[in-house]
Enzyme design. Structure first.
Site, mmCIF file in Angstrom:
data_model
loop_
_atom_site.group_PDB
_atom_site.id
_atom_site.type_symbol
_atom_site.label_atom_id
_atom_site.label_comp_id
_atom_site.label_asym_id
_atom_site.label_seq_id
_atom_site.Cartn_x
_atom_site.Cartn_y
_atom_site.Cartn_z
ATOM 1 N N PHE A 78 3.984 -6.749 -10.828
ATOM 2 C CA PHE A 78 3.794 -7.384 -12.129
ATOM 3 C C PHE A 78 3.127 -6.467 -13.148
ATOM 4 C CE2 PHE A 78 3.530 -10.532 -8.730
ATOM 5 C CZ PHE A 78 4.602 -11.346 -9.063
ATOM 6 N N SER A 79 2.829 -5.220 -12.743
ATOM 7 C CA SER A 79 2.099 -4.313 -13.609
ATOM 8 C C SER A 79 2.949 -3.861 -14.790
ATOM 9 C CB SER A 79 1.643 -3.089 -12.810
ATOM 10 O OG SER A 79 1.090 -2.108 -13.653
ATOM 11 N N PRO B 194 -1.434 -7.080 -4.145
ATOM 12 C CA PRO B 194 -0.856 -5.876 -4.775
ATOM 13 C C PRO B 194 -0.197 -6.192 -6.105
ATOM 14 C CG PRO B 194 -0.463 -5.807 -2.429
ATOM 15 C CD PRO B 194 -1.124 -7.137 -2.711
ATOM 16 N N CYS B 195 -0.573 -5.418 -7.133
ATOM 17 C CA CYS B 195 -0.207 -5.779 -8.501
ATOM 18 C C CYS B 195 0.999 -5.039 -9.036
ATOM 19 C CB CYS B 195 -1.401 -5.537 -9.427
ATOM 20 S SG CYS B 195 -1.940 -3.806 -9.456
ATOM 21 N N GLN B 196 1.523 -4.048 -8.304
ATOM 22 C CA GLN B 196 2.634 -3.260 -8.833
ATOM 23 C C GLN B 196 3.842 -4.104 -9.233
ATOM 24 O OE1 GLN B 196 0.943 -2.575 -6.090
ATOM 25 N NE2 GLN B 196 0.266 -0.441 -6.106
#
Length: 389
Positions: A83-84, A79-81
């Site tokens: 570091f987004s 899940p990238c949130q």
């Protein structure tokens, strides 16, 4: 070759590794609608060979990976949130940070190789120390945190081990690179970090595949040879992009380019009928028009004759600008789910479950299938060479 896929989502990375020759023993995903997408496509055999996919709808933190047996590859887009660039930027403090679970999977399964994908924001300067921490954990996955050791103390211990250079336990040779999907034939400017590692005892050398497409080749195709417009059977626009005369002259001099033109939204949508609000074509999945698209500051859409902007899931829903087409006449409309799937290079046989916003969220979180396949094929080829020794 056997593999396990973590944080599978709608299946972009899983499809890429599948077409590269990996057989998935398990696909792990928490989101129910994404799992329904995976199950339905597996049951309907949307691609050959996926009918045996086993979808585990669960929190990866509850899994013991030992049950899956030995595998050649662990892959996943954690899940990238955290570091987004569009998220809350909590990074290592974000409870959605699943990178430690990916490291645990590598530690428990000890695959010959792994592929970890994440957003460009992971390379942001404010996360540089934590990126080093991720990188060194993947180098030495069995060197785990001890009681009362925070991540910065663990990082220093990993740095000591790495610089000493005499580690005798499980070790991976790891490299990373920021890739733009458009440079590999995806009709979307989507930058993603890929971290790839090979178990040290494989003694394999590997490098990231070279780009196959370029912006320069697209500009030459459109404004020098003008072959782009001929292919689509349309007149050459009277107004061209505002780039310098020097650049145009350089494009005219470049008679032979090693790369193909970037693919555009128009390229991606070729062959699809114009979508309608009242109904979708029976033979085309997810191709109903969602009305209400409009332009406002920061939401101008993606020009039809360029690669799409990065499709995003969004923390508070789907951002309008990235998921709209901007036509040459100034009008805009939303991409249908099928059109967005084309932009993400999913096959037309792949059906997405859930409402428009939910399906677009799945697509915004996905890895473009073709980009995943380029990396995975290169990894598979290197592993196959090792098997042939």
């Amino acid at each position: 070759m056997e593999s396990i896929e973590l944080f599978t989502g709608a299946g972009g990375l899983a499809l890429g590794t599948h077409v590269a020759g990996f057989h998935h023993r398990a696909l792990v995903e928490l989101d129910h609608d994404a799992c329904e997408t995976l199950r339905r496509n597996s049951q309907e055999r949307a691609l050959p060979g996926i009918e045996s996919w086993k979808v585990h709808e669960t929190d990866v933190r509850l899994l013991s990976f030992d049950i899956f047996g030995p595998v050649d590859l662990v892959a996943g887009g954690a899940p990238c949130q955290p570091f987004s660039l569009g998220g809350k930027h909590k990074g290592m403090e974000d409870p959605r940070n699943m990178v430690p679970e990916f490291v645990r999977a590598v530690r428990e399964l000890q695959p010959r190789a792994f592929i970890l994908e994440n957003v460009k924001g992971l390379l942001r300067q404010s996360f540089s120390s934590y990126f080093s921490y991720i990188f060194l954990q993947l180098n030495y996955p069995t060197v785990t945190r001890v009681r009362r050791e925070d991540w910065t103390e663990h990082l220093r211990r990993l740095e000591d081990i790495h610089t000493k250079g005499r580690f005798r336990g499980l070790k991976y040779n790891v490299i990373f690179q920021l890739l733009n999907a458009a440079d590999y034939g995806v009709p979307q400017c989507r930058e993603r970090v890929f971290i790839v590692g090979f178990r040290e005892d494989t003694e394999l050398d590997w490098h990231f595949p070279e780009p196959t497409h370029s912006e320069e080749a697209l500009l030459r195709d459109q404004w020098v040879t003008r072959d782009y417009w001929k292919r689509h059977g349309i007149r050459v626009p009277k107004q061209r992009p505002s780039f310098s005369s020097e650049r145009l002259q350089q494009l005219e001099r470049d008679e032979v380019l090693k790369t193909a033109p970037w693919r555009t939204i128009r390229d991606a949508l070729r062959g699809l009928p114009e979508p309608r609000v009242d109904r979708a074509p029976a033979h085309i999945f997810n191709h109903r028009l969602n009305p209400g698209a409009r332009v406002y500051p920061g939401h101008t859409g993606s020009p039809l004759d360029l690669p799409s902007k990065t499709l995003k899931a969004g923390v508070h829903g789907v951002p309008g600008g990235e998921n709209m087409i901007a036509f040459p006449d100034g009008s805009v409309r939303y991409l249908t789910v099928r059109e967005a799937a084309r932009v993400q290079t999913f096959p037309d046989t792949w059906r997405f479950e859930g409402a428009w916003s939910e399906a677009m969220r799945q697509l915004g979180n996905a890895v473009p299938m073709e980009l995943a396949a380029v990396v995975a094929r290169s990894v598979a080829e290197k592993l196959s060479q090792a098997d042939a020794r």
